[in-house]
Design an enzyme around this catalytic site. Structure first.
Site, PDB file in Angstrom:
ATOM      1  N   TYR A 172      -3.223  -9.434   1.945  1.00 11.89           N
ATOM      2  CA  TYR A 172      -3.485  -7.989   1.825  1.00 11.89           C
ATOM      3  C   TYR A 172      -3.382  -7.548   0.357  1.00 11.89           C
ATOM      4  O   TYR A 172      -4.262  -6.838  -0.157  1.00 11.89           O
ATOM      5  CB  TYR A 172      -2.467  -7.245   2.697  1.00 11.89           C
ATOM      6  CG  TYR A 172      -2.372  -5.768   2.478  1.00 11.89           C
ATOM      7  CD1 TYR A 172      -3.426  -4.928   2.829  1.00 11.89           C
ATOM      8  CD2 TYR A 172      -1.224  -5.203   1.930  1.00 11.89           C
ATOM      9  CE1 TYR A 172      -3.330  -3.559   2.634  1.00 11.89           C
ATOM     10  CE2 TYR A 172      -1.120  -3.841   1.737  1.00 11.89           C
ATOM     11  CZ  TYR A 172      -2.179  -3.011   2.087  1.00 11.89           C
ATOM     12  OH  TYR A 172      -2.079  -1.661   1.891  1.00 11.89           O
ATOM     13  N   GLY A 209     -10.157   0.164   6.048  1.00 10.52           N
ATOM     14  CA  GLY A 209      -9.838  -1.265   5.977  1.00 10.52           C
ATOM     15  C   GLY A 209      -8.487  -1.540   6.597  1.00 10.52           C
ATOM     16  O   GLY A 209      -7.915  -0.708   7.297  1.00 10.52           O
ATOM     17  N   ASP A 262     -13.848   6.896  10.501  1.00 12.02           N
ATOM     18  CA  ASP A 262     -12.964   5.801  10.885  1.00 12.02           C
ATOM     19  C   ASP A 262     -13.768   4.869  11.780  1.00 12.02           C
ATOM     20  O   ASP A 262     -14.844   5.230  12.260  1.00 12.02           O
ATOM     21  CB  ASP A 262     -11.714   6.323  11.616  1.00 12.02           C
ATOM     22  CG  ASP A 262     -10.541   5.354  11.477  1.00 12.02           C
ATOM     23  OD1 ASP A 262      -9.592   5.655  10.735  1.00 12.02           O
ATOM     24  OD2 ASP A 262     -10.581   4.273  12.105  1.00 12.02           O
TER      25      ASP A 262
HETATM   26  C1  15L Z   1       1.337  -0.648   2.136  1.00 10.56           C
HETATM   27  O1  15L Z   1       0.472  -0.925   1.323  1.00 10.56           O
HETATM   28  C2  15L Z   1       0.994  -0.466   3.579  1.00 10.56           C
HETATM   29  O2  15L Z   1      -0.274   0.096   3.775  1.00 10.56           O
HETATM   30  C3  15L Z   1       2.044   0.334   4.319  1.00 10.56           C
HETATM   31  O3  15L Z   1       1.824   0.159   5.687  1.00 10.56           O
HETATM   32  C4  15L Z   1       3.467  -0.094   3.930  1.00 10.56           C
HETATM   33  O4  15L Z   1       3.671  -1.446   4.304  1.00 10.56           O
HETATM   34  C5  15L Z   1       3.632   0.063   2.433  1.00 10.56           C
HETATM   35  O5  15L Z   1       2.648  -0.676   1.749  1.00 10.56           O
HETATM   36  C6  15L Z   1       5.021  -0.384   1.956  1.00 10.56           C
HETATM   37  O6  15L Z   1       5.128  -1.249   1.092  1.00 10.56           O
HETATM   38  O7  15L Z   1       5.987   0.202   2.439  1.00 10.56           O
END
Ligand code: 15L
Length: 269
Positions: free
Chosen positions: A134, A71, A32
């Protein structure tokens, strides 16, 4: 698989996999960017910034497989996404190629396809519809994995993870929840199944309210043991009467879709 590297090992999924994969492979290397709990038997602990290629090469050296969770794990500024999920991702895959790594399990996300409406069931073949910077970075990870599979022969299982946890935390998560043991099963398929070349699967449990046709995961032998449905009544009762954003409610990505949304409202119908 002798030595398996988990990046992002200090996050929620990383801490979970540290326990559920303990003893499954002779050595787990846990990395990490921040300090994490000290190594126990069968573990190695590492601290690496993914944007630093020289450090990433050291992190990957001697590993047979990688579970890449590292990440940024939610929406963030472009600068942070670029550093963690584009540059950091590239460094990890490129270091894996140079080191002769055979398998990578890539933690992609439901947000790579978050702008599909909830009314539509989607499978692993749909084109990306990211709902955020993201989500775009996760679509990029799937494309980079495809390149490194076709051109360099690394086997990739890209897992579009829904929401990981002990239980579904709201009504949206009833459709995308994945339990720790079900995600562990998928990760093991990604590291061990002989036929994995380049695959996309959904990282979700056997949820009755799922928006996904997860046939590709089932084809690879995935047999999820959990379903969010026993929690549904309590989750829905807790939300009763609450105001809800219509864009978040319409699309699979939820609030990731609604944030900064300023397209004409007729496009949302
Ligand atoms: C994700 O990709 C995230 O990493 C997580 O923190 C949540 O936001 C999840 O999606 C979600 O859609 O609940």
């Amino acid at each position: 698989m002798h030595r398996v590297l988990i990046t992002g090992a200090g996050g929620g999924i990383g801490r979970g996999l540290r326990e559920t994969l303990r003893g499954v492979y002779p050595i787990l290397r846990l990395s990490d960017r921040v300090a994490i709990a000290p190594a126990r038997d069968g573990e190695e602990v590492d601290q690496t910034e993914l944007a630093d290629m020289a450090a990433v090469e050291k992190m990957v050296a001697g590993c047979d497989g990688i579970v890449h969770l590292g990440g940024i794990s939610g929406e963030n500024s472009w600068e942070k996404i670029l550093e963690g999920n584009i540059v950091g991702l590239y460094n990890t895959f490129e270091a894996a190629r140079r080191a002769g790594v055979k398998r990578v399990v890539m933690a992609t996300s439901n947000h790579a396809v978050g702008f599909y409406p909830r009314a539509q069931t989607i499978d692993h073949r749909v084109v990306p519809r990211p709902d955020s910077r993201y989500g775009v970075s996760k679509a990029f990870s799937e494309a980079l994995a495809s390149l490194y599979s076709d051109k360099h022969g690394i086997g990739f299982l890209c897992v579009r993870i829904g929401n990981y946890g002990d239980r579904p935390i709201d009504s949206r998560r009833l459709s995308i929840w994945v339990s720790p043991r079900d995600l562990t099963q998928l990760v093991r398929i990604g590291l061990e199944h002989p036929d994995v070349r380049y695959e996309i699967v959904y990282g979700v449990s056997n949820n009755k309210r799922s928006w996904y046709d997860n046939a590709n995961a089932y084809r690879l032998g995935y047999r999820p043991e959990d379903d969010s449905e026993p929690q549904a009544a309590a989750v829905l009762a807790a939300e009763a009467g609450r105001d809800k954003d219509p864009i978040a409610e319409k699309y699979q990505g939820g609030t990731f879709c609604a944030e900064d949304y300023d397209a004409p409202t007729e496009r949302a119908s």
